[in-house]
Structure formats: C-alpha cells, structure tokens
Enzyme design. Structure first.
Site, short mmCIF file in Angstrom:
data_model
loop_
_atom_site.label_atom_id
_atom_site.label_comp_id
_atom_site.label_asym_id
_atom_site.label_seq_id
_atom_site.Cartn_x
_atom_site.Cartn_y
_atom_site.Cartn_z
CG ASN A 1 -1.91 -1.14 1.17
OD1 ASN A 1 -2.89 -1.07 0.43
ND2 ASN A 1 -1.63 -2.21 1.90
CD GLU A 2 4.66 1.54 -2.74
OE1 GLU A 2 5.00 2.26 -1.78
OE2 GLU A 2 5.43 0.71 -3.25
N PRO A 3 2.18 5.26 -0.89
CG PRO A 3 3.97 6.71 -0.59
CD PRO A 3 3.63 5.31 -1.01
CB SER B 1 -2.81 3.23 0.10
OG SER B 1 -1.91 2.65 -0.79
#
Ligand code: F6R
Length: 633
Positions: free
Chosen positions: A166-168, A170
């Site tokens: 869950n990258e920035p 998300s």
C-alpha cells in the site's frame, strides 16, 4: 496488549508517540520476542482447539522471526498444524516458481521447514490472468473473513511508508487489489532482481482495511534507513502519504524497532523535548551539537538564551552555558588528529590514540575488497606513511559485484593473448555472452573473486604495503554463488579469530555500518564482534583498540566521533586514485542502492560534508575528514 515486550518507557518519554513502540538494541533480540508472541498465540489457539490465522510479510525484516519460528519447531516441537496463513502481497505478474516470487521466499524461509498444511497457505497469485484480478482479490478477502479474520498480522515498512504494498496515496478503506509500485520500492528491490528494470511495476496487495481488521498488528523496522519514515508514522499526523500512519487508529498495534530504526523518534533524537532526558556526557554533547545546528551557530557563539529557548534550560542547572560550550569545544577539538596511530613522544591527554607503542600493528577489516580505501583510504595512507605495520583483511570475496561483461573481458584477453593456452574457456565465454543475470557457476565466481583480489592488491601496493600484509578471508557465509547469503557459522568465526590471533594488532579498524541489518557489512561486523569477545582475555587484546569506520552511505553523528582524521587536498586525490584501482566497481556499479553517484564521489562528498560540519561548529577549516568511533569491548 501483549506482555512480552518491555515497557516502552514512561508516558512522558513517549508523549510524542501515537503508536505503541518498543525499542531493542538489536534486531536479533527483537525478532525472538516477536516470534515468541506468535508461538504463544499458536499454542493458545491449539489449547482452545482453534485455528490460528496469521498474516505474513516477506522482505528482509521478518527473516529472523521466521528463523526463530523454524528453530522453535525443530527444538521445541512447536507445531503449525492449526495455522492458516495469508501473505500480504505478491509481485504481478509473477510465476510461482520464480526465484523472486514471494511464494519462493516463503518456502525457503518458513514453509519448507515447518508442518503447516499446504492447503492452509495463501499467497496472492501473481500468475492470475489480468482480467480475473478483481474477482480474485475479492475472493482473497472473502477467504480471510471465512477463516475468522487475521489474528496476528506481521508487517515490515517500506521507505515510502508502505505496509504490504500500500504505497503513498493508498486509501484508508482499501482492500486487496492490484497496485502500482513506487519508484523507491522498486529501487529497493533491484538487488533481488539484478537491476531496477527487471522489477515488476505492479503487485497484488492486501489493502489498508484488510490489515486494519487484524486483531493484532506487529510492525518491525530495522536499520537507520527506516528511521525517518518510522518517526513520521509514529509521531506525525495520519497521512495517506505515509500509509503506516493509518495504524495510529489500530487499537492493538505495536512497532518493534531496533536502535537504528528509532533514531528519529523524539525520545531518542531530542529526549530533552520530552522532559525525560537522562543526562550523561554523551547526551550533553548530542544536545549541544543539535543546538549548533538548530541555531546555525558555532559552539562558542551559543548564548544562554539559545539554551533556554530550545528546551535545554535543564542543562544550565548544572553548568553555565559558557562551560557547556567549552566542554563541547574541547571534546570535538580533541577528536581531531593527523596521527591516527598515535603521535610518537607526545602527551596522550587530549589525543584520541595512545602514543605507545610508536610503531603499531594495525589490522584493517574490510567487508568487501574496496571498503578499506573507500571508507578510510586517507587514514590508511597516513598509517602507512607514519611507519605502522598495516595489514588489510578482506572479509568476503565480493565476487557477486563483478559483472558478466568484466569476467568476459578478462577471459577474452587471455584467449586472444595466449592463443595456445589450454584453458580456452569457450564454454564459459558462451555462458557469459548469453546471460544478463548473475551466473551461479563456480568457475565464473572464482574468476570474479580473483579479479577483485588483483584490484585490491593494485590499490594496497599503491598505498605502499607488501602483498604479504594483505589477507583474503573469503568468509564462507558469503560464498553461496548468489545474492542471498547463508547464515554465518563457526567457520566464519574461526577464520576471523585466527587472523586476529596471528597479527596480534594494537589497532583494529572495522566497518561499523548498521544501516542494513542483514547486509554484508553488518554480518561481517557481528562475526568480528564475536571474534573479539572470544579473544578478549588474550594478553595482546588488552593492548588493542578497536575503531569503527562507516561505509560510503552514512556518517557518524558529530558527537559520537572519537577520532577525526583530516585530509589535505593532495591526500584526497591519493585516496581517489586508490579507489580507482577497483576498476570493476567503477562506472556501472552493480549494487549501488538508490544513490547513483560512484563510490569515490560519494565518499569525497561525505568527507567534505563532515569537514564542513566541523567548520560550522567552530573547528579549523579542513578540506576533508574521515571519522571513527571507538568500540569498547
Ligand atoms: C513484504 C511487504 C513490504 C515489506 C517492506 C519492507 O511482504 O509487504 O511491505 O514489508 O517493503 O521490506 P524490508 O523488510 O525488506 O525492508
């Protein structure tokens, strides 16, 4: 809340923290505690005749936890027969048999060594057809809830702040889905994939909501390259740009950190701001260094108001600002020396090294064949020119970092120059021409190791030590033929102990890098510390001082520096030349991390930057400085 962790500290000390966090000296020790919590839960569920649903992570952080769980299975009979596991994520596309797949990772680190039922293992399927992904992700979610939901979720944290993938950006309510990977995440994975261009750009990951729904969450972070994002997640505002900060809303989450990963937390970085500082000389120096930086002043210019206005009035209860300034000035001033082996016939007070014996035996440990000159080339050069008997020990062969094209070049030169040579190596040449991947072939790796040996000898000859003072340990833990290294054994320890006993050094220099806890530098350092521990009662060790240098990436904080060796512009050039002898490590360096500067540029920038720091706090103006911290055993 589990009781297996030590108290995180008083409420005051942790008042900036919005997630329960515990700090351990070493990741090894911390991993055992985490593994214990998991084992306790599995056993408790067994007693209740229930399944235990675990959410599992991959990456370097959980490896020691898995090692410990495997050990408990073997030695203590811990059974995983009631465990149902769900992995967080998988690259997409990714075949299940690929060596980079998380399926493979989980097999080699855990599943192949325990009695978990195959049908209870769930890892997102990276080989699913693109048009079936959405349906597949929904079924993954359903499977988790059908099994009763995750009892315990193990997490690492990416430098982007990601949990799972869950990258920035998300969403707080996201569920299992296909995501695009951040550049930084792909760059961090480039080592496993031998180049960022081979790292998939997408992955399937559990969502933030999936993770949030777990009854218990433990996030582990090791090493100082995580310290900044860790402090943002724990102390910052909840922010989708730091997805781990969403865990502030979880009722039962713990961050388990080693000391380096906790460096940016307020209670560690600036404990005086919590009102709970345990003042000792080290912390006072840290505070004054911080104050200089904060106020942009040299130390002798700091005023009483500077201390008062920056939460440091407590220090003034004991000493005047004038004396505090002077103490710090003297401390830093005394660390500076042009005589790293001690200055003959001089007073030892006020110098970092002893003057006697005036000619010392010096042992420089270099994890790879080039760290000696990259990290302390200027000091190495001085020690030799000041007449000490200097030995270098290259701990590993470093053969993985020689590209196929470099090995090929040497083989082709031999073939063209010596047409009658019996060892034609045509087969190897064919192999090297047709592969872009690291070749796990004994002969290729041997040639690569020899190339690095000869490059090292060129550099040490340039600095001026005889070949007989250069030792190649080829520690076995490194010699796997691939990127993944094995666990060090007694043989690694034996080789290290033997060389120290043979040389009986007055000084040992070693790479004190802690940034990557599973990296080669840290493994080599741990082996060396074990060797020192084993030898510490030998009479020669009573007269041996150990100095730690730092590699190309990272500098000691100024207050921790015990010895600072300045370099003239001429000495900087000599150091550069010594680094240049490591030709295979120039230009297209294979394992460079996310910093594209060549090693000689990085080290010059770093040596210049620390010299500037010394100047800024009010010391003399040097063009470059190499720094060391003494290790007391
Ligand atoms: C792995 C995962 C990632 C990693 C994170 C940290 O399954 O989901 O979030 O936990 O990238 O990786 P390491 O531990 O290698 O630093």
């Amino acid at each position: 809340m589990t009781i297996s962790y030590k108290s995180p500290g008083t409420l005051e000390a942790t008042r900036f923290e919005k997630i329960h966090s515990v700090i351990f000296k070493e990741s090894k020790e911390a991993s055992k505690i985490v593994a214990n919590e998991i084992a306790d839960l599995i056993r408790k569920k067994q007693k209740e005749n229930k399944n235990c649903v675990l959410g599992l992570a991959t990456g370097s952080s959980p490896i020691s936890v898995y090692n410990e769980l495997v050990r408990m299975h073997n030695d203590e009979g811990l059974s995983f027969s009631n465990v149902i596991s769900y992995n967080l994520d998988e690259y997409f596309p990714m075949s299940k048999v690929d060596l980079q797949s998380y399926v493979y990772f989980m097999k080699i680190h855990l599943f192949d060594h325990i009695d978990i039922k195959k049908e209870n293992i769930h890892i997102p399927d990276g080989s699913i057809a693109s048009d079936k992904i959405n349906k597949y992700c929904a079924s993954y979610e359903k499977s988790i809830s059908d099994s009763g939901g995750i009892d315990f979720q193990l997490l690492g944290i990416g430098r982007t702040g990601h949990i799972g993938f869950n990258e920035p950006g998300s969403n707080y309510d996201s569920s299992t889905r296909l995501v695009h990977l951040d550049y930084l995440t792909r760059n961090d994975a480039r080592k496993a994939f031998v180049g960022i261009e081979n790292v998939p750009t997408t992955a399937i990951t559990m969502g933030i909501r999936t993770i949030r729904k777990s009854k218990r969450v433990v996030l582990m972070a090791w090493g100082n390259n995580k310290s900044s994002v860790v402090s943002k997640a724990i102390e910052g505002e909840i922010d989708s740009n730091i997805p781990a900060s969403f865990l502030q809303k979880h009722k039962n989450a713990t961050f388990v950190l080693d000391q380096s990963a906790s460096e940016e937390l307020t209670r560690v970085k600036t404990p005086w701001r919590t009102g709970q500082a345990n003042w000792n000389e080290e912390l006072k120096a840290k505070a004054v260094a911080w104050l200089c930086e904060k106020t942009n002043k040299s130390v002798l210019n700091l005023t009483e108001s500077d201390y008062n206005e920056n939460n440091l009035s407590e220090l003034l209860l004991e000493k005047s600002y004038y004396d505090l300034n002077l103490d710090f000035y003297k401390r830093i001033f005394r660390s500076i020396t042009g005589w790293p082996g001690g200055k003959p016939n001089s007073d030892d007070n006020g110098r970092p090294e002893r003057s006697k014996p005036s000619k010392k035996r010096v042992l420089i440990f270099s994890p790879h064949p080039d760290d000696d000159v990259i990290s302390m080339g200027g000091t190495f050069d001085r020690l030799v020119s000041q007449g000490h008997e200097v030995h270098v020990v290259y701990q590993t062969s470093g053969n993985i970092a020689v590209s196929n094209s470099d090995v090929l070049k040497f083989l082709e030169v031999i073939n063209s120059t010596f047409p009658d040579c019996k060892c034609k190596n045509e087969e190897l040449i064919g192999l090297l021409r047709n592969s872009t991947e690291i070749i796990n072939n004994t002969r290729v790796r041997e040639i690569a190791a020899t190339i690095r040996e000869k490059e090292s000898l060129a550099a040490t000859r340039f600095i001026g030590i005889p070949d007989s003072n250069v030792h190649f340990l080829k520690l076995p833990f490194y010699e796997t033929g691939g990127i993944k290294k094995s666990t060090p054994t007694v043989l690694d320890l034996k080789l290290t102990t033997e060389i120290i006993s043979k040389i009986k050094p007055h000084q040992i220099y070693a790479a004190g890098d802690l940034a990557d806890p599973h990296g080669t530098h840290k493994v080599c350092l741990d082996i060396l510390f074990d060797a020192i521990e084993k030898l510490k009662n030998e009479s020669f060790m009573k007269d041996c001082w150990v100095w730690l240098y730092r590699g190309a990436w990272h500098e000691w904080p100024i207050h921790e520096i015990d010895m600072a060796v300045p370099m003239s512009p001429f000495q900087v050039l000599r150091k550069r030349k010594a680094i240049f002898y490591h030709q295979t490590q120039k230009d297209n360096v294979m394992f460079q991390g996310d910093d594209n500067r060549e090693f000689w540029v990085r080290t010059e920038d770093r040596n210049r930057a620390i010299a500037k720091k010394f100047r800024d706090i009010g010391m003399s103006d040097y063009s470059a400085i190499e720094t060391f911290k003494r290790y007391h055993f």
